[in-house]
Design an enzyme around this catalytic site. Structure first.
Site, PDB file in Angstrom:
ATOM      1  N   PRO A 244      67.875  80.222   3.524  1.00  8.06           N
ATOM      2  CA  PRO A 244      67.481  78.802   3.529  1.00  8.06           C
ATOM      3  C   PRO A 244      67.790  78.179   4.887  1.00  8.06           C
ATOM      4  O   PRO A 244      68.923  77.817   5.175  1.00  8.06           O
ATOM      5  CB  PRO A 244      68.335  78.198   2.408  1.00  8.06           C
ATOM      6  CG  PRO A 244      69.519  79.106   2.301  1.00  8.06           C
ATOM      7  CD  PRO A 244      69.057  80.470   2.673  1.00  8.06           C
ATOM      8  N   ASP A 415      71.516  79.203   8.804  1.00  9.66           N
ATOM      9  CA  ASP A 415      71.387  79.758   7.464  1.00  9.66           C
ATOM     10  C   ASP A 415      72.351  78.992   6.561  1.00  9.66           C
ATOM     11  O   ASP A 415      73.566  79.105   6.708  1.00  9.66           O
ATOM     12  CB  ASP A 415      71.744  81.248   7.491  1.00  9.66           C
ATOM     13  CG  ASP A 415      71.584  81.919   6.126  1.00  9.66           C
ATOM     14  OD1 ASP A 415      71.466  81.198   5.119  1.00  9.66           O
ATOM     15  OD2 ASP A 415      71.600  83.170   6.085  1.00  9.66           O
ATOM     16  N   HIS A 416      71.804  78.216   5.637  1.00  7.98           N
ATOM     17  CA  HIS A 416      72.641  77.325   4.826  1.00  7.98           C
ATOM     18  C   HIS A 416      73.595  78.093   3.912  1.00  7.98           C
ATOM     19  O   HIS A 416      74.557  77.518   3.383  1.00  7.98           O
ATOM     20  CB  HIS A 416      71.757  76.401   3.982  1.00  7.98           C
ATOM     21  CG  HIS A 416      72.340  75.020   3.829  1.00  7.98           C
ATOM     22  ND1 HIS A 416      73.674  74.797   3.580  1.00  7.98           N
ATOM     23  CD2 HIS A 416      71.766  73.794   3.905  1.00  7.98           C
ATOM     24  CE1 HIS A 416      73.895  73.496   3.507  1.00  7.98           C
ATOM     25  NE2 HIS A 416      72.756  72.865   3.698  1.00  7.98           N
ATOM     26  N   ARG A 417      73.368  79.377   3.717  1.00  6.73           N
ATOM     27  CA  ARG A 417      74.283  80.165   2.908  1.00  6.73           C
ATOM     28  C   ARG A 417      75.608  80.403   3.619  1.00  6.73           C
ATOM     29  O   ARG A 417      76.633  80.645   2.972  1.00  6.73           O
ATOM     30  CB  ARG A 417      73.649  81.513   2.545  1.00  6.73           C
ATOM     31  CG  ARG A 417      72.371  81.404   1.710  1.00  6.73           C
ATOM     32  CD  ARG A 417      71.731  82.758   1.555  1.00  6.73           C
ATOM     33  NE  ARG A 417      71.361  83.341   2.851  1.00  6.73           N
ATOM     34  CZ  ARG A 417      70.845  84.558   2.996  1.00  6.73           C
ATOM     35  NH1 ARG A 417      70.630  85.309   1.926  1.00  6.73           N
ATOM     36  NH2 ARG A 417      70.524  85.014   4.192  1.00  6.73           N
TER      37      ARG A 417
END
Length: 443
Positions: A244, A415-417
């Site tokens: 994401p 990367d939102h993770r």
């Protein structure tokens, strides 16, 4: 016992390698550490070294073959071993024939009765499977002089065919790499029915797609598309569809950066580029915000021990990301020298495996192509990548008055993770301050 020459894993995410050419021919004597073949991955072309001294034989992968990582592609026999043809197995063949004809052979000369199966050369896994199936290893046929898992299983199958209907054989444990086991569990694949291509017949990750979905096998590269380009496209697609992404944009005044570059070039006598300056400043910002210098592996966030900055380099066949290791410890002159060397070798296809390993953060600079700004795709397993646009004169406010100043647009893809907006913004803000006032590095 011969030493396996396997397709090496040069990168974390590498699944296959392409044999470009053998530098030694079957039958040639090789030294340990001597280059014996040239391999191409999606990022580099490297020379693979011999794992042992001896004679090269049993070459199973030819130039142009794409081979799964970990698969045995040749054997190196000790000088004494190499004197016996690989197909000669006097202690095995008569007994194997006996299993088919029903005749009782005389005890083979090479294996006495007291020694039994222990005197036969066999891999530990082959011995374990033989024990599970009650197989006498002296009756197993092999073509390499050393009994492997596949030889035992072939013997078991042949015995079933001649014995007719009998008691079912006990279940056996399939040898497989950790990644293959994980993927098999996710896809519901029984590893025992998959034909492995790794050492001793072990199942590798590359073996599973053919077993799980024969129609979905990875197609060969289309004409005009290199292996590097194809795998680059696959990985970027994976990153784009699984990570994401979010983006943070900042326009910075680079008037002091321009002055710094001019002075540094004169003082060092080295051609300093804006990319060199950015590497130095990004390393300093990562030192202040280590939470950006992380990697996402198997769903867990891992802190990188060193500050290793990768540089996206365009070549004819695709995109490479050579790495400046421990960039925070390098002077500007060292960064410039290393960067120039890495770029030159990347474009010549001469990068070493260590040149592309260990990157924790990537810089992609398209400013030299006149691009104002762009969004880059995160290079997994990294958490972020910095996209750098061109330096252009723009009207900005200086002390409340309009003025024309050189500015640059930075876009941080995250990367939102692995990284949230607040930490990404703090990092980008620290980097912007360093760019607008580089002297703070000396504070």
């Amino acid at each position: 016992m011969p030493t396996n020459v396997i397709m090496p894993a040069l990168e974390l995410a590498q699944e296959t390698g392409k044999v470009l050419r053998w530098m030694k021919a079957p039958g040639d004597t090789v030294r340990k550490g001597e280059p014996i073949l040239e391999i191409e991955t999606d990022k580099v072309t490297v020379e693979s070294e011999s794992p042992a001294a001896g004679v090269l034989r049993e070459v199973s992968a030819q130039a142009g073959d794409v081979v799964p990582v970990g698969k045995t592609i040749a054997l190196i026999f000790a000088v004494g071993e190499a004197g016996t043809p690989a197909g000669a197995a006097p202690a095995v063949t008569p007994a194997a024939n006996a299993a088919v004809t029903g005749a009782v052979p005389a005890p083979p000369a090479a294996v006495n009765e007291s020694a039994g199966a222990g005197a036969v050369k066999a891999s530990p896994l082959a011995r374990k499977i033989a024990e599970q199936h009650g197989v006498d290893l002296t009756r197993v046929r092999t073509t390499t002089g050393r009994i492997e898992k596949a030889d035992v299983l072939a013997h078991v199958e042949s015995r079933k065919g001649t014995a007719g209907s009998g008691a079912p054989a006990p279940a056996r444990m399939a040898a497989a790499s950790p990644k293959a086991r994980r993927l098999a569990a996710e896809r519901g694949v029984d590893l025992r029915v998959v034909r492995g291509s790794g050492p001793a017949g072990a199942v590798l990750a590359g073996d599973l797609p053919a077993a799980a979905a024969p129609t979905g096998q990875r197609p060969a590269a289309a004409p005009g598309v290199s292996n590097i380009w194809r795998i680059m496209a696959e990985r970027m697609t994976t990153s784009w569809t699984t990570a994401p992404h979010f983006y943070l944009v900042r326009e910075v005044n680079v008037s002091r950066l321009v002055t710094w570059r001019e002075r540094a070039s004169k003082q060092t006598g080295v051609r300093i580029t804006y990319t060199d300056l950015l590497v130095r400043l990004v390393a300093a910002a990562l030192l202040q915000h280590p939470r950006v210098n992380v990697a996402l592996r198997d769903g867990a966030i891992a802190q990188n021990a060193d500050i290793n900055v990768g540089l996206a380099v365009a070549i004819e066949d695709g995109l490479l990301v050579p790495v400046l290791h421990r960039a925070d410890t390098l002077s500007l002159a060292e960064i410039a020298t290393h960067r120039e060397d890495l770029v030159a070798r990347a474009q010549a296809g001469k990068l070493r495996p260590t040149d592309i390993q260990g990157g924790g953060f990537t810089i992609s600079n398209l400013g030299m192509y006149g691009v104002d700004a762009f969004n880059a795709i995160v290079n997994p397993p990294q958490a972020a990548i910095l996209a750098v646009g061109r330096i252009a004169d723009r009207v900005v406010a200086v002390n409340g008055q309009p003025a024309v100043q050189p500015t640059m647009v930075l876009t941080l893809s995250c990367d939102h993770r692995a990284l949230d907006g607040a930490r990404g913004a703090q990092f980008l803000g620290a980097l912007a301050e360093l760019i607008e006032e580089p002297l703070t590095l000396l504070a």
